[in-house]
Design an enzyme around this catalytic site. Sequence first.
Site, PDB file in Angstrom:
ATOM      1  CB  CYS A 117      -5.775 -27.980   4.873  1.00 45.91           C
ATOM      2  SG  CYS A 117      -6.184 -27.467   3.208  1.00 45.91           S
ATOM      3  CG  HIS A 258      -9.291 -28.593   6.985  1.00 46.06           C
ATOM      4  ND1 HIS A 258      -9.296 -27.238   6.761  1.00 46.06           N
ATOM      5  CD2 HIS A 258      -9.136 -29.194   5.777  1.00 46.06           C
ATOM      6  CE1 HIS A 258      -9.154 -27.028   5.458  1.00 46.06           C
ATOM      7  NE2 HIS A 258      -9.050 -28.198   4.840  1.00 46.06           N
ATOM      8  CG  ASN A 288     -10.494 -26.250   2.076  1.00 48.40           C
ATOM      9  OD1 ASN A 288      -9.811 -25.643   2.900  1.00 48.40           O
ATOM     10  ND2 ASN A 288     -10.158 -27.431   1.593  1.00 48.40           N
TER      11      ASN A 288
HETATM   12  O1  UT7 Z   1      -8.241 -29.415   2.404  1.00 46.80           O
HETATM   13  C1  UT7 Z   1      -7.944 -30.513   1.582  1.00 46.80           C
HETATM   14  C2  UT7 Z   1      -8.468 -30.161   0.259  1.00 46.80           C
HETATM   15  N1  UT7 Z   1      -9.253 -31.075  -0.474  1.00 46.80           N
HETATM   16  C3  UT7 Z   1     -10.332 -31.767  -0.085  1.00 46.80           C
HETATM   17  O2  UT7 Z   1     -10.677 -31.877   1.028  1.00 46.80           O
HETATM   18  C4  UT7 Z   1     -11.103 -32.408  -1.177  1.00 46.80           C
HETATM   19  C5  UT7 Z   1     -11.632 -33.746  -0.795  1.00 46.80           C
HETATM   20  N2  UT7 Z   1     -12.501 -34.235  -1.846  1.00 46.80           N
HETATM   21  C6  UT7 Z   1     -13.775 -33.786  -1.991  1.00 46.80           C
HETATM   22  O3  UT7 Z   1     -14.238 -32.976  -1.234  1.00 46.80           O
HETATM   23  C7  UT7 Z   1     -14.585 -34.400  -3.102  1.00 46.80           C
HETATM   24  O4  UT7 Z   1     -13.894 -35.486  -3.670  1.00 46.80           O
HETATM   25  C8  UT7 Z   1     -14.935 -33.376  -4.214  1.00 46.80           C
HETATM   26  C9  UT7 Z   1     -15.954 -32.380  -3.692  1.00 46.80           C
HETATM   27  C10 UT7 Z   1     -13.693 -32.670  -4.701  1.00 46.80           C
HETATM   28  C11 UT7 Z   1     -15.592 -34.102  -5.400  1.00 46.80           C
HETATM   29  O5  UT7 Z   1     -16.724 -34.835  -4.971  1.00 46.80           O
HETATM   30  P1  UT7 Z   1     -16.912 -36.343  -5.440  1.00 46.80           P
HETATM   31  O6  UT7 Z   1     -18.179 -36.785  -4.871  1.00 46.80           O
HETATM   32  O7  UT7 Z   1     -15.660 -37.088  -5.050  1.00 46.80           O
HETATM   33  O8  UT7 Z   1     -17.063 -36.173  -6.991  1.00 46.80           O
HETATM   34  P2  UT7 Z   1     -16.156 -36.785  -8.152  1.00 46.80           P
HETATM   35  O9  UT7 Z   1     -14.826 -36.144  -8.181  1.00 46.80           O
HETATM   36  O10 UT7 Z   1     -16.223 -38.268  -8.057  1.00 46.80           O
HETATM   37  O11 UT7 Z   1     -16.979 -36.295  -9.411  1.00 46.80           O
HETATM   38  C12 UT7 Z   1     -18.317 -36.736  -9.683  1.00 46.80           C
HETATM   39  C13 UT7 Z   1     -18.827 -36.060 -10.938  1.00 46.80           C
HETATM   40  C14 UT7 Z   1     -17.834 -36.111 -12.107  1.00 46.80           C
HETATM   41  O12 UT7 Z   1     -18.573 -36.337 -13.297  1.00 46.80           O
HETATM   42  P3  UT7 Z   1     -18.580 -37.785 -13.978  1.00 46.80           P
HETATM   43  O13 UT7 Z   1     -17.136 -38.116 -14.246  1.00 46.80           O
HETATM   44  O14 UT7 Z   1     -19.211 -38.682 -12.959  1.00 46.80           O
HETATM   45  O15 UT7 Z   1     -19.419 -37.552 -15.192  1.00 46.80           O
HETATM   46  C15 UT7 Z   1     -17.247 -34.731 -12.135  1.00 46.80           C
HETATM   47  O16 UT7 Z   1     -16.814 -34.335 -13.430  1.00 46.80           O
HETATM   48  O17 UT7 Z   1     -19.058 -34.679 -10.692  1.00 46.80           O
HETATM   49  C16 UT7 Z   1     -18.412 -33.887 -11.705  1.00 46.80           C
HETATM   50  N3  UT7 Z   1     -18.025 -32.621 -11.118  1.00 46.80           N
HETATM   51  C17 UT7 Z   1     -18.828 -31.549 -11.100  1.00 46.80           C
HETATM   52  N4  UT7 Z   1     -20.065 -31.343 -11.567  1.00 46.80           N
HETATM   53  C18 UT7 Z   1     -20.630 -30.127 -11.373  1.00 46.80           C
HETATM   54  C19 UT7 Z   1     -16.843 -32.294 -10.522  1.00 46.80           C
HETATM   55  N5  UT7 Z   1     -16.874 -31.024 -10.093  1.00 46.80           N
HETATM   56  C20 UT7 Z   1     -18.084 -30.532 -10.444  1.00 46.80           C
HETATM   57  C21 UT7 Z   1     -18.713 -29.279 -10.278  1.00 46.80           C
HETATM   58  N6  UT7 Z   1     -19.963 -29.118 -10.752  1.00 46.80           N
HETATM   59  N7  UT7 Z   1     -18.107 -28.247  -9.653  1.00 46.80           N
END
Ligand code: UT7
Length: 333
Positions: A117, A258, A288
Amino acid sequence: MSMQSSSIIIRGLGSYIPKKQLSNDDLAKIVDTSDEWIQTRTGIKTRHIASMEENPSDMGTQAAETAIKNAGLNKKDIDLLVVATMTPDLPFPSTACITQAKLGLRTIPAFDISAACSGFLYVLDTVYHLLRSGPYKNALVIGAEKMSSTLDWQDRTTCVLFGDAAGAAVLSKVDTPNVGILGSTLGADGTDPSILHMPAGGAACPASAESIEKRQHYLRMNGREVFRLAVRAMEQATRTILDQFDLKPEDIACIIPHQANVRIMQSLGKYLQVPEEKIFINLNKYGNTSAASIPVAITEAHKQGRIHPGDYVILVAFGAGLTWGATLIKWHS
Ligand code: UT7
């Protein structure tokens, strides 16, 4: 910083977005997710997905045609081509070589840069120095990604985040001093590639029945960890480049980060104490798009009149590697 007698400006911009849209509701039919979760956790509403026939070189070609036209140049004026991509058409040859042929450019040097990215900022800095010190006058730079080809459509933690697109710019050397790209800062930390990677398909793990069965040809990410590191790296990179030019965050007219997550961009604004209206966001429409996100965003910011002659503009990115960078531009008249 020392005075320079010539400058490197962004002379023309262009972008290409594939037609097919995939909304959050569409995704909720494929994996266990919801429009509400995706919008509140990321800010993404929809994204575009390339067709089977549309590869990064095709999308890059379309964006480049517009950028060359907007620069007021002809294809024969372009004497260098560099493409940023983490989803090349083929492992080799480079997507730049394939794009050169599709555009009908002369036999100018063409190569890819792989910095995920942050790729477009790695290209900008590399080409800036090549234009300054080399025999080149007008370079075509492209960020083109078909992220949909790397996604595991059974993994809700990644497949909702990304989209396909391409953006392009023509960079030109001009005789006016101290305008255009003033400088960049880049960095990388490769100690833990597994934080965001594709485990198989490279020389370390060529494709096999086993790698396919283990679903190793898809993007894998520790999202929470990337989030934490991203905000820190982008804030630090922005401060480093501003310090080099004795500028403060309040001197910046527009920050183009980004586009990975709206919460990352809001945190960046908070830490830099830059008001939200100065941060350009179009992630809601595209998700993204990796190395395409910054050139697509500058093209739109410029078209929407968000950037004016004399404005200081910051481009700032982070991505797999980990890699990061920031570029300072004084927009030319
Ligand atoms: O260009 C570089 C590329 N990457 C990035 O920039 C990614 C950077 N990270 C992020 O943007 C965020 O960390 C994410 C959007 C990927 C995730 O958001 P988060 O607030 O960090 O969520 P999390 O990973 O802590 O997950 C929270 C909950 C989990 O459930 P439990 O374990 O709390 O029961 C996940 O299983 O949300 C769940 N979850 C979803 N639920 C519904 C994860 N993905 C999804 C989904 N739909 N698509």
